[in-house]
Design an enzyme around this catalytic site. Structure first.
Site, short mmCIF file in Angstrom:
data_model
loop_
_atom_site.label_atom_id
_atom_site.label_comp_id
_atom_site.label_asym_id
_atom_site.label_seq_id
_atom_site.Cartn_x
_atom_site.Cartn_y
_atom_site.Cartn_z
N GLU A 45 28.23 40.02 -6.99
CA GLU A 45 27.74 39.27 -5.82
C GLU A 45 28.08 40.06 -4.56
O GLU A 45 28.82 41.03 -4.61
CB GLU A 45 28.36 37.86 -5.75
N GLY A 109 13.74 43.05 -10.68
CA GLY A 109 12.80 41.95 -10.42
C GLY A 109 12.60 41.69 -8.95
O GLY A 109 11.69 40.96 -8.56
N ASN A 135 6.73 40.46 -11.51
CA ASN A 135 6.79 39.27 -12.35
C ASN A 135 7.05 39.72 -13.79
O ASN A 135 6.33 40.56 -14.31
CB ASN A 135 5.47 38.48 -12.27
N HIS A 166 5.01 29.02 -3.73
CA HIS A 166 6.41 29.16 -4.15
C HIS A 166 7.29 28.15 -3.42
O HIS A 166 6.89 27.60 -2.38
CB HIS A 166 6.94 30.57 -3.86
N LYS A 170 11.79 30.93 -0.70
CA LYS A 170 11.30 32.30 -0.90
C LYS A 170 11.14 33.00 0.44
O LYS A 170 10.58 32.44 1.39
CB LYS A 170 9.96 32.28 -1.67
N THR A 177 4.09 39.00 -7.36
CA THR A 177 3.05 38.74 -8.35
C THR A 177 1.67 38.82 -7.72
O THR A 177 0.74 39.40 -8.30
CB THR A 177 3.24 37.32 -8.94
#
Ligand SMILES: NC(=O)C1=CN([C@@H]2O[C@H](COP(=O)(O)OP(=O)(O)OC[C@H]3O[C@@H](n4cnc5c(N)ncnc54)[C@H](O)[C@@H]3O)[C@@H](O)[C@H]2O)C=CC1
Ligand SMILES: O=C(O)C1=N[C@H](C(=O)O)C[C@H](O)C1
Length: 278
Positions: A45, A109, A135, A166, A170, A177
């Site tokens: 983190e 990602g 995605n 979304h 976000k 995507t």
């Protein structure tokens, strides 16, 4: 765990998850902790985060799992065979350099990366595999192929629009995507998305540019991720749609990519490579 299971588990690829407290981070760490194919060897983190120094399982509200959340990316990544990274662009670029030094697989990602970020990822991929996709779900990666085919079959008189929705948290738009789908549509038309892309519309925009690809983004509530590719012609429309209802689809794809990458050489790969649908 028996002695045999303990010894066998040492042979499983060790995975570090970055952004461990995030929506995707928690999904991923749970999946890996339950997996018989991989071991969770680190949870990262950002410095100053309240979970640093705590047992990850307890921080997630469950039983201790023996993995202490850390902000020491250098020593964590040094012990990894793969790093799964759903964080933010600046963090991902920094992790790519460390993951390349460790010669580990970097599964990315994170979305919202700009051209400068992508150039730094390409440099890191000269030393180790990077698998990146906006995605990681099977459904969206199949939809990418369908979008390319439909765009190739239809002429410019069919307008192409990508609409996505979304959750309210976000931070980037259009979604990764939506850009993958837009790129596939542009490819189907034998062009680059940069040459066809229409920025978000507002005000007196004038009529639509023939052949352009438009993007619209909706943000609200807890929507996991919804994407429509609309082909609008005279008197008819085709809509290709993907609805994500569970983030587990992205986590499963990312873990599959990390395992697939174990015997791959340096280079840039995507989920179509992992799924064998390229
Ligand atoms: N490719 C795909 O299939 C998917 C991609 N995403 C993308 O993944 C990213 C993360 O999404 P969420 O999990 O929803 O966001 P989130 O905001 O819930 O989680 C991000 C986490 O990264 C952490 N972080 C930020 N900087 C860091 C650093 N330097 N070191 C370590 N940790 C750091 C944050 O503290 C946070 O916990 C976004 O870019 C999103 O678009 C999300 C879902 C699926
Ligand atoms: O931020 C998200 O949540 C998601 N991000 C990815 C994107 O930008 O497309 C994938 C998915 O839609 C969820």
């Amino acid at each position: 765990m028996s002695d045999f299971e303990q010894a066998a588990s040492g042979a499983l690829p060790g995975i570090v998850v970055t952004g461990a407290s995030g929506r995707m981070g928690q999904m991923l760490t749970r999946l890996i902790l339950d997996s018989r194919e991989a071991r969770l060897v680190g949870a990262l983190e950002r410095t100053g985060h309240g979970w640093i120094g705590r047992d990850l399982g307890e921080a997630m509200g469950g039983q201790p799992c023996g993995v202490i959340v850390s902000d020491d990316a250098v020593s964590m990544i040094a012990r990894a065979q793969a790093v799964i990274d759903f964080t933010a662009p600046a963090a991902t670029v920094a992790f790519a350099e460390l993951t390349a030094q460790a010669r580990a697989v970097h599964v990315i990602g994170t979305t919202g990366l700009d051209a400068g970020d992508l150039a730094r990822l390409a440099a890191a991929a000269r030393h180790a595999p990077i698998i990146r996709a906006g995605n990681m779900s099977l459904g969206v990666n199949l939809l990418v192929g369908l979008t390319r085919k439909v765009a190739a079959a239809l002429g410019e008189e069919w307008d192409i629009e990508v609409v996505e929705a979304h959750h309210r948290m976000k931070v980037d738009a259009p979604s990764g995507t939506a850009l993958m789908l837009g790129e596939a549509a542009a490819e189907g038309r034998g062009a680059a998305l940069a040459d066809l892309r229409t920025p978000a519309r507002e005000g007196i925009t004038g009529a639509r540019q023939p052949g352009s690809i438009g993007f619209s983004a909706i943000r609200g509530g807890d929507v996991v991720g919804e994407h429509d590719v609309i082909f609008a012609g005279q008197g008819e429309r085709i809509v290709l749609r993907h609805l994500a209802t569970d983030r587990a689809i992205f986590a499963r794809g990312a873990l599959r990519a990390a395992l697939w990458g174990q015997d791959k050489g340096p280079g840039e790969y995507d989920m179509a490579d992992v799924l064998g649908i390229g």
